[in-house]
Enzyme design. Structure first.
Site, PDB file in Angstrom:
ATOM      1  CG  HIS A   1      -2.022   0.998   1.171  1.00 41.06           C
ATOM      2  ND1 HIS A   1      -3.356   0.647   1.241  1.00 41.06           N
ATOM      3  CD2 HIS A   1      -2.012   2.338   1.038  1.00 41.06           C
ATOM      4  CE1 HIS A   1      -4.103   1.722   1.170  1.00 41.06           C
ATOM      5  NE2 HIS A   1      -3.300   2.773   1.046  1.00 41.06           N
TER       6      HIS A   1
ATOM      7  CG  HIS B   1      -1.640   6.319  -2.318  1.00 44.25           C
ATOM      8  ND1 HIS B   1      -2.787   6.246  -3.079  1.00 44.25           N
ATOM      9  CD2 HIS B   1      -1.949   5.755  -1.124  1.00 44.25           C
ATOM     10  CE1 HIS B   1      -3.744   5.681  -2.367  1.00 44.25           C
ATOM     11  NE2 HIS B   1      -3.259   5.367  -1.177  1.00 44.25           N
TER      12      HIS B   1
ATOM     13  CG  ASP C   1      -0.872  10.542  -6.006  1.00 41.59           C
ATOM     14  OD1 ASP C   1      -0.766   9.349  -5.699  1.00 41.59           O
ATOM     15  OD2 ASP C   1      -1.969  11.136  -5.991  1.00 41.59           O
TER      16      ASP C   1
ATOM     17  N   GLY D   1      -9.816   7.790  -1.911  1.00 45.47           N
ATOM     18  CA  GLY D   1     -10.518   9.037  -1.675  1.00 45.47           C
ATOM     19  C   GLY D   1     -11.334   8.980  -0.396  1.00 45.47           C
TER      20      GLY D   1
ATOM     21  CG  HIS E   1      -8.124   3.278   0.174  1.00 44.66           C
ATOM     22  ND1 HIS E   1      -7.537   2.913  -1.016  1.00 44.66           N
ATOM     23  CD2 HIS E   1      -7.182   3.990   0.863  1.00 44.66           C
ATOM     24  CE1 HIS E   1      -6.299   3.400  -1.059  1.00 44.66           C
ATOM     25  NE2 HIS E   1      -6.058   4.046   0.074  1.00 44.66           N
TER      26      HIS E   1
ATOM     27  CD  GLU F   1      -7.230   6.159   5.761  1.00 43.14           C
ATOM     28  OE1 GLU F   1      -6.169   6.768   5.954  1.00 43.14           O
ATOM     29  OE2 GLU F   1      -7.744   6.039   4.640  1.00 43.14           O
TER      30      GLU F   1
ATOM     31  CG  ASP G   1      -1.558   5.817   3.016  1.00 46.46           C
ATOM     32  OD1 ASP G   1      -1.927   5.485   1.872  1.00 46.46           O
ATOM     33  OD2 ASP G   1      -2.285   6.442   3.801  1.00 46.46           O
TER      34      ASP G   1
END
Length: 370
Positions: free
Chosen positions: A21, A23, A25, A180, A207, A210, A299
């Site tokens: 996991h 990202h 960006d 998101g 996701h 969380e 993350d």
């Protein structure tokens, strides 16, 4: 006899690790953000000083809510709007992870976020894959990268992105995800995408659990059919612990543990978004003790100022974990990856276990890998 190889941060960095996991960006180098902004004419950065910018991202992400945390991505996505930028960011991502000792990683991103200046989804995906291959080559083959394509749950493009994940699954893409804000955007809004993926024998994670609670996890599993849970922190809400330490699992928690559903846990990020108050109070401690399929992840390395090694080091310091525990986390992750069984087994038997064999004695074997 004491272990001749103590679990130090530098030793952890050298140990083989697996990341599920992360990202794309959320992992840029601050210097790269500045240089890409200059090259593209992006003028909205809060500072062009490398050290200050790195600190700004971490401080902004520490606001304590998922929504505020996500706002930091306006800048990273803002400078990733060209093929050249995407190739560079992906290549550097692979190299940075390999330098941290990661031997296999699944890195995710939402292609729709990089089309503001006219790039097509196909061009975005092809550029990112080219960057990952370039980065893998630059490391001398020390790492393999698989890609997860994300759809933004607040938008209406999940079916389109799911089709892209299937189209490119023989070209580096290994799965699909939705990302998101969770609140107000349940995973069931994307049922058509998940049904399509199941029909195509494609892999996907979601996701869930969380910023939102058990209903998010339940929907992701029982309505959508998720194979893994992105974060899944709030599964702890279905576990009651007596004063004497005896744990009682509810129906959903029992299902998740019994089915060995992987939890993509990201401790530092979870603290930043308010999903956990601290490392010491993070559910990962209890879930590991109860032998859920726990994995350790980053993350967003830029926003959290972390690496897989630093996350593991924090767990070692807080919970007293040893090499056997870190090997357990790593094998858990490799078993849960979206690449083929033979490839997973090869990495476990020929890379991960030999790597930890030099760091662990026979008496330190973990009681229950899996």
């Amino acid at each position: 006899m004491s272990n001749p190889n103590p679990v130090t941060p530098e030793a952890i960095r050298r140990a083989p690790k697996v990341l599920l996991h992360d990202h794309l960006d959320g992992g840029l180098r601050p210097r790269t953000v500045i240089e890409l902004a200059d090259a593209s004419g992006y003028v909205d950065l809060p500072t062009t000083d490398e050290a200050e910018l790195g600190q700004w991202f971490t401080e902004a992400a520490n606001a304590g809510t998922l929504e505020r945390y996500l706002e930091t991505f306006a800048h990273t996505c803002g400078v990733m709007q060209s093929e050249e930028a995407l190739v560079r960011v992906a290549s550097e991502c692979a190299q940075d992870l390999a330098d941290d000792g990661v031997v296999y990683a699944e890195v995710r991103y939402a292609p729709e976020l990089f089309t503001e200046k006219g790039l097509s989804l196909d061009t975005v995906i092809q550029a990112v894959e080219a960057g990952f291959r370039e980065g893998e080559k630059a490391t001398g083959g020390k790492i393999r990268i698989g890609t997860l394509l994300c759809a933004m749950r607040q938008n209406a493009r999940s079916a389109e992105i799911a089709e892209m994940a299937v189209r490119y699954r023989d070209h580096g893409v290994v799965g699909f995800d939705i990302a998101g804000p969770e609140a107000g955007f349940p995973p069931t809004r994307n049922l058509d995408a998940f049904e399509y993926l199941r029909q195509q024998n494609a892999h996907f994670t979601i996701h869930a659990g969380e910023s939102f609670g058990l209903p998010s996890i339940w929907e992701a599993l029982q309505h959508c059919g998720a194979e893994r849970l992105g974060h899944g922190v709030r599964i702890v809400d279905d576990i009651k612990v007596d004063p004497d330490g005896t744990a009682h699992l509810g129906r959903l928690a029992s299902y998740v543990r019994d089915r060995r559903i992987p939890l993509e846990m990201c401790p530092s990020s979870n603290i930043q978004t308010g999903a956990a108050p601290s490392i010491a109070e993070h559910p990962i401690g209890l879930l590991t003790k109860l032998r859920f399929r726990v994995t350790v992840n980053t993350d967003n390395r830029l926003m959290s100022g972390c690496s897989v090694s630093s996350e593991m080091a924090a767990l070692v310091e807080t919970f007293g974990y040893g090499w056997a525990d870190l090997r357990w986390f790593t094998v858990n992750a490799m078993k849960s990856a979206f690449i083929g069984f033979d490839e997973r087994l090869d990495l476990i038997n020929n890379v991960i276990k030999p790597g930890y064999a030099a760091l662990i004695d026979e008496a330190g074997r973990h009681p229950s890998e899996g």
